[in-house]
Design a protein around this motif. Sequence first.
Motif, PDB file in Angstrom:
ATOM      1  N   VAL A  72      83.578  19.144  33.230  1.00 27.56           N
ATOM      2  CA  VAL A  72      84.709  18.031  32.475  1.00 27.56           C
ATOM      3  C   VAL A  72      85.662  18.699  32.173  1.00 27.56           C
ATOM      4  CG1 VAL A  72      83.743  16.418  30.593  1.00 27.56           C
ATOM      5  CG2 VAL A  72      82.122  16.687  32.171  1.00 27.56           C
ATOM      6  N   TYR A  75      88.993  17.981  33.202  1.00 27.68           N
ATOM      7  CA  TYR A  75      90.240  17.066  32.302  1.00 27.68           C
ATOM      8  C   TYR A  75      90.857  17.082  31.545  1.00 27.68           C
ATOM      9  CZ  TYR A  75      87.784  14.771  36.286  1.00 27.68           C
ATOM     10  OH  TYR A  75      87.357  13.944  37.737  1.00 27.68           O
TER      11      TYR A  75
ATOM     12  N   THR B  26      75.764  12.378  29.335  1.00 29.89           N
ATOM     13  CA  THR B  26      75.805  12.730  30.700  1.00 29.89           C
ATOM     14  C   THR B  26      74.433  12.230  31.826  1.00 29.89           C
ATOM     15  OG1 THR B  26      76.135  14.675  29.463  1.00 29.89           O
ATOM     16  CG2 THR B  26      75.149  15.218  30.949  1.00 29.89           C
ATOM     17  N   ALA B  29      76.368   9.142  33.281  1.00 32.49           N
ATOM     18  CA  ALA B  29      77.238   9.690  34.300  1.00 32.49           C
ATOM     19  C   ALA B  29      76.697  10.706  35.966  1.00 32.49           C
ATOM     20  CB  ALA B  29      78.758  10.191  33.166  1.00 32.49           C
ATOM     21  N   LEU B  50      81.223  15.558  40.837  1.00 29.54           N
ATOM     22  CA  LEU B  50      83.053  15.421  40.433  1.00 29.54           C
ATOM     23  C   LEU B  50      83.176  13.583  40.485  1.00 29.54           C
ATOM     24  CD1 LEU B  50      85.659  16.418  41.302  1.00 29.54           C
ATOM     25  CD2 LEU B  50      85.820  15.151  43.883  1.00 29.54           C
ATOM     26  N   ALA B  52      80.604  12.543  38.720  1.00 27.64           N
ATOM     27  CA  ALA B  52      79.604  11.963  37.457  1.00 27.64           C
ATOM     28  C   ALA B  52      80.563  12.603  36.490  1.00 27.64           C
ATOM     29  CB  ALA B  52      78.464  12.960  37.662  1.00 27.64           C
ATOM     30  N   SER B  53      81.689  14.064  36.687  1.00 19.78           N
ATOM     31  CA  SER B  53      81.728  14.656  35.825  1.00 19.78           C
ATOM     32  C   SER B  53      83.515  13.206  35.613  1.00 19.78           C
ATOM     33  CB  SER B  53      82.758  15.720  36.534  1.00 19.78           C
ATOM     34  OG  SER B  53      83.240  15.296  37.095  1.00 19.78           O
ATOM     35  N   ALA B  54      83.955  12.582  36.565  1.00 20.26           N
ATOM     36  CA  ALA B  54      85.247  11.679  36.102  1.00 20.26           C
ATOM     37  C   ALA B  54      85.372  11.115  35.587  1.00 20.26           C
ATOM     38  CB  ALA B  54      86.067  11.349  37.231  1.00 20.26           C
ATOM     39  N   VAL B  56      82.166  10.925  33.090  1.00 13.19           N
ATOM     40  CA  VAL B  56      82.079  11.901  31.411  1.00 13.19           C
ATOM     41  C   VAL B  56      83.425  12.167  30.821  1.00 13.19           C
ATOM     42  CG1 VAL B  56      81.629  13.174  30.139  1.00 13.19           C
ATOM     43  CG2 VAL B  56      80.534  12.821  32.069  1.00 13.19           C
ATOM     44  N   ALA B  57      84.709  11.914  31.705  1.00  8.39           N
ATOM     45  CA  ALA B  57      85.916  12.206  31.194  1.00  8.39           C
ATOM     46  C   ALA B  57      86.219  10.354  30.658  1.00  8.39           C
ATOM     47  CB  ALA B  57      86.938  13.016  32.536  1.00  8.39           C
ATOM     48  N   LEU B  60      84.120   9.642  27.836  1.00  6.29           N
ATOM     49  CA  LEU B  60      84.686  10.227  26.275  1.00  6.29           C
ATOM     50  C   LEU B  60      86.080   9.357  25.772  1.00  6.29           C
ATOM     51  CD1 LEU B  60      84.396  13.939  27.197  1.00  6.29           C
ATOM     52  CD2 LEU B  60      82.766  12.199  25.531  1.00  6.29           C
ATOM     53  N   PHE B  67      86.421  15.985  23.292  1.00  9.38           N
ATOM     54  CA  PHE B  67      85.736  16.902  24.928  1.00  9.38           C
ATOM     55  C   PHE B  67      84.918  17.843  23.792  1.00  9.38           C
ATOM     56  CE2 PHE B  67      86.107  20.607  27.188  1.00  9.38           C
ATOM     57  CZ  PHE B  67      85.037  20.321  27.816  1.00  9.38           C
ATOM     58  N   TYR B  70      81.618  16.598  22.921  1.00  8.53           N
ATOM     59  CA  TYR B  70      80.626  16.499  23.702  1.00  8.53           C
ATOM     60  C   TYR B  70      80.053  17.353  24.334  1.00  8.53           C
ATOM     61  CZ  TYR B  70      79.820  15.744  29.164  1.00  8.53           C
ATOM     62  OH  TYR B  70      78.792  15.391  29.253  1.00  8.53           O
TER      63      TYR B  70
END
Lengths: 121, 244
Positions: A72, A75, B26, B29, B50, B52-54, B56-57, B60, B67, B70
Motif C-alpha cells: 500500500v 500509493y 486489510t 480489502a 494489486l 487489494a492494495s488499491a 486499502v488506499a 484510507l 498511512f 495504518y
Amino acid sequence: MLLLRGFLLLTGFFLLGESIAFVFDWPVSGGVVGMILMTLFLMLRGRVSEDLGMASQSLIAFLTMLIMPGVVGIYFLGEELAGQWLAIAGSLVIGTLLSVLTTLWLMARFMPRADREPTHD
Amino acid sequence: MTELVQRWQALPAHLLDTPLPAIAITLLAFMLGTRMFRLLKQPSWCPPVLIASAVVALLLWGLDIEFSRYREGAAWLMLLLGPATVALGVPLFQQFHHIRALWRPVLLTLPPAAMLAAGYAAGLAWALGASREVIASLAPKSVTAPIALGIIDQTGGSASVLMGGLLATGVATTLAVSLFAPRLGIHDERVLGFVLGINGHAIGTVRAFEISPTAGAFASLGMGLTGIFTALFLPLAWHLIAGQ
C-alpha cells in the motif's frame, strides 16, 4: 486445537530460525532459516502431521494478504522521487523482462535432456 | 447532547489507538480484492494484491486515516509473515522428490539468475540516472519482502520504494513468464515454478501455486534460495561497487 498446534510449531521454528540468524549475525531473515530447518525436520521425520499441514496450508493461502500492507506504501510515496520515475519504471519493467528471459533460458538449458518434454503430474 | 457529539468526534482517534481498524481494513480489502480478481477471470497481469492494495488506499483516503497510522496497525498482521515463510517448508518437503531429481539445473541456474536479477535492475536504474538511494532500493527487487527489507538496511535503500519495486516485479514476472515461456517452447511446470520464484518472490510463488502444487514447490524453492543467496552477495557487492 489442531490448527493452533500447527501454528505453534511454525512459530517455534520461526523463533529458532530468528535466534540462529541473530546469534550468528547472518544477514538472512529468521523466516528463511526457519523454512530450511522445517524442511530438514520434515525430511528426518518423513511425513507431515495433520496439524502442521493444516496450519501451513492456511497461512500460505493468506501470504498475499500479509505482504499487502507494505505494498500500500506505493500509493503514498511522496514527491521525493520526482524525476526518477522513468529510471524506476525502466529498471523494474525492462530489468524483470530481461531476468525472466535469462532465467527461463538458463533453466531450460540445464534441464536433463530426457526431462525437456512437458510433464503433467 | 454536546457531550455525545464530542464523544462521537473523539471516536476515530480512540479506535485508531488499537491495531484493529487497520487489520479490519486489510481483511476487507483482501476479500474484496480476491473476489474482484475472480470476477475479472484471474488476469495474470493484475494479481489480487494489486487490486487489494488499491482498495486499502481508497479506504484510507475515504476514512481519512493517515498511512503511517495504518502501517503501525497492519504491522501486527505482517508479523505472521515470519511463520508463513516457515510454512513454505511444508510444500518444499512434500515436493522434495521432484526437486532432488533436478538438483543440478536448480543449483546451476540459481547463482547467475539471482545475480542478474539484481544486476539488471541496479544497472538499468543507474544508466537511467536514478539516485543512489533508489538504486539501493531497487536492487533486491526479486527478493521476498522480509529478506529484502533486511538487505536495504545494509545498503541504505528506502522501504516504500522497495515495496513498490517488489510489487511491480512480481506483476512483471507473472506477465513475462506467461508471455515468454510458450514462445520459448517451455511448458514444464517445474521450470515455470522455479523461474516464477526466483524472479517474482511471493507474488510469483502465489501464481505458481495457481499452476500446480509442483510448480508452487519449485517456486518456494526458487524464492527461498534467491533470498538467501542475494542476502549474502548483494550487501557485499554493493560495498565493493558503490563503496561505503
